[in-house]
Write a protein that holds these residues in place. Structure first.
Motif, PDB file in Angstrom:
ATOM      1  N   GLU A   2      33.323   6.046  49.646  1.00  0.00           N
ATOM      2  CA  GLU A   2      33.286   5.819  48.203  1.00  0.00           C
ATOM      3  C   GLU A   2      33.689   7.110  47.503  1.00  0.00           C
ATOM      4  OE1 GLU A   2      30.021   4.383  44.964  1.00  0.00           O
ATOM      5  OE2 GLU A   2      29.786   3.878  47.054  1.00  0.00           O
ATOM      6  N   ARG A   3      34.642   7.005  46.596  1.00  0.00           N
ATOM      7  CA  ARG A   3      35.126   8.188  45.896  1.00  0.00           C
ATOM      8  C   ARG A   3      35.028   7.973  44.414  1.00  0.00           C
ATOM      9  NH1 ARG A   3      40.295  10.812  48.199  1.00  0.00           N
ATOM     10  NH2 ARG A   3      39.545  12.176  46.595  1.00  0.00           N
ATOM     11  N   ARG A   4      34.890   9.056  43.717  1.00  0.00           N
ATOM     12  CA  ARG A   4      34.858   9.017  42.258  1.00  0.00           C
ATOM     13  C   ARG A   4      36.254   8.664  41.757  1.00  0.00           C
ATOM     14  NH1 ARG A   4      31.747  13.135  38.685  1.00  0.00           N
ATOM     15  NH2 ARG A   4      30.350  12.535  40.310  1.00  0.00           N
ATOM     16  N   SER A  19      32.519   3.572  34.025  1.00  0.00           N
ATOM     17  CA  SER A  19      33.320   3.843  35.209  1.00  0.00           C
ATOM     18  C   SER A  19      34.705   3.336  34.900  1.00  0.00           C
ATOM     19  CB  SER A  19      32.743   3.145  36.444  1.00  0.00           C
ATOM     20  OG  SER A  19      33.096   1.793  36.457  1.00  0.00           O
ATOM     21  N   PHE A  50      27.493   8.593  40.631  1.00  0.00           N
ATOM     22  CA  PHE A  50      28.872   8.543  41.100  1.00  0.00           C
ATOM     23  C   PHE A  50      29.137   9.662  42.097  1.00  0.00           C
ATOM     24  CE2 PHE A  50      28.881   6.379  37.063  1.00  0.00           C
ATOM     25  CZ  PHE A  50      29.608   5.248  37.352  1.00  0.00           C
ATOM     26  N   TYR A  91      32.954   1.652  41.681  1.00  0.00           N
ATOM     27  CA  TYR A  91      32.373   2.946  42.029  1.00  0.00           C
ATOM     28  C   TYR A  91      30.922   3.027  41.586  1.00  0.00           C
ATOM     29  CZ  TYR A  91      37.317   4.109  42.226  1.00  0.00           C
ATOM     30  OH  TYR A  91      38.649   4.114  42.507  1.00  0.00           O
TER      31      TYR A  91
END
Length: 131
Positions: A2-4, A19, A50, A91
């Protein structure tokens, strides 16, 4: 992993915690105040919800657990979760669920839809027979 999002979510914009891809006007609670105005996360740092880029797994799990603790005491947890599932939010922790957990919930819902439609159809048929 999971990435910002490329554009960092702004802490608590008018449309909610925020988001990439968030709806400009989240669903309201039935009155003039949108559901997110009472969210517990409005008092917390957005970074808790996040993932930073290339976050180590242990740090991510710890941060997500802290975010879920905030969500657990939130009076609008269910509204937040449903918002994130309806968008769907790609996210962060929303409604006490990570993005991966939300994908599982959505997959289960998709699998159950045919069963629920059939059960509804059968129930409607039984009402016609009884009535």
């Amino acid at each position: 992993m999971e990435r910002r999002p490329a554009v960092r979510p702004q802490p608590h914009p008018p449309g909610g915690r925020g988001s990439q891809g968030a709806a400009p006007n989240p669903p309201s609670s039935g009155e003039d105040n949108p559901w997110h105005t009472g969210a517990a996360c409005r008092r917390d740092e957005v970074g808790l919800f996040f993932a930073p880029s290339k976050e180590p797994t242990a740090a991510r799990l710890s941060r997500e657990e802290q975010a879920k603790q905030v969500c657990a005491r939130c009076p609008v947890l269910l509204e937040c979760r449903e918002h994130a599932l309806a968008q769907p939010e790609p996210y962060g922790v929303w409604g006490g669920l990570t993005a991966a957990e939300r994908r599982v919930v959505l997959a289960r819902r998709r699998r159950r839809e045919p069963e629920l439609r059939e059960a509804s159809r059968v129930a409607a048929g039984q009402q016609r027979i009884a009535g």
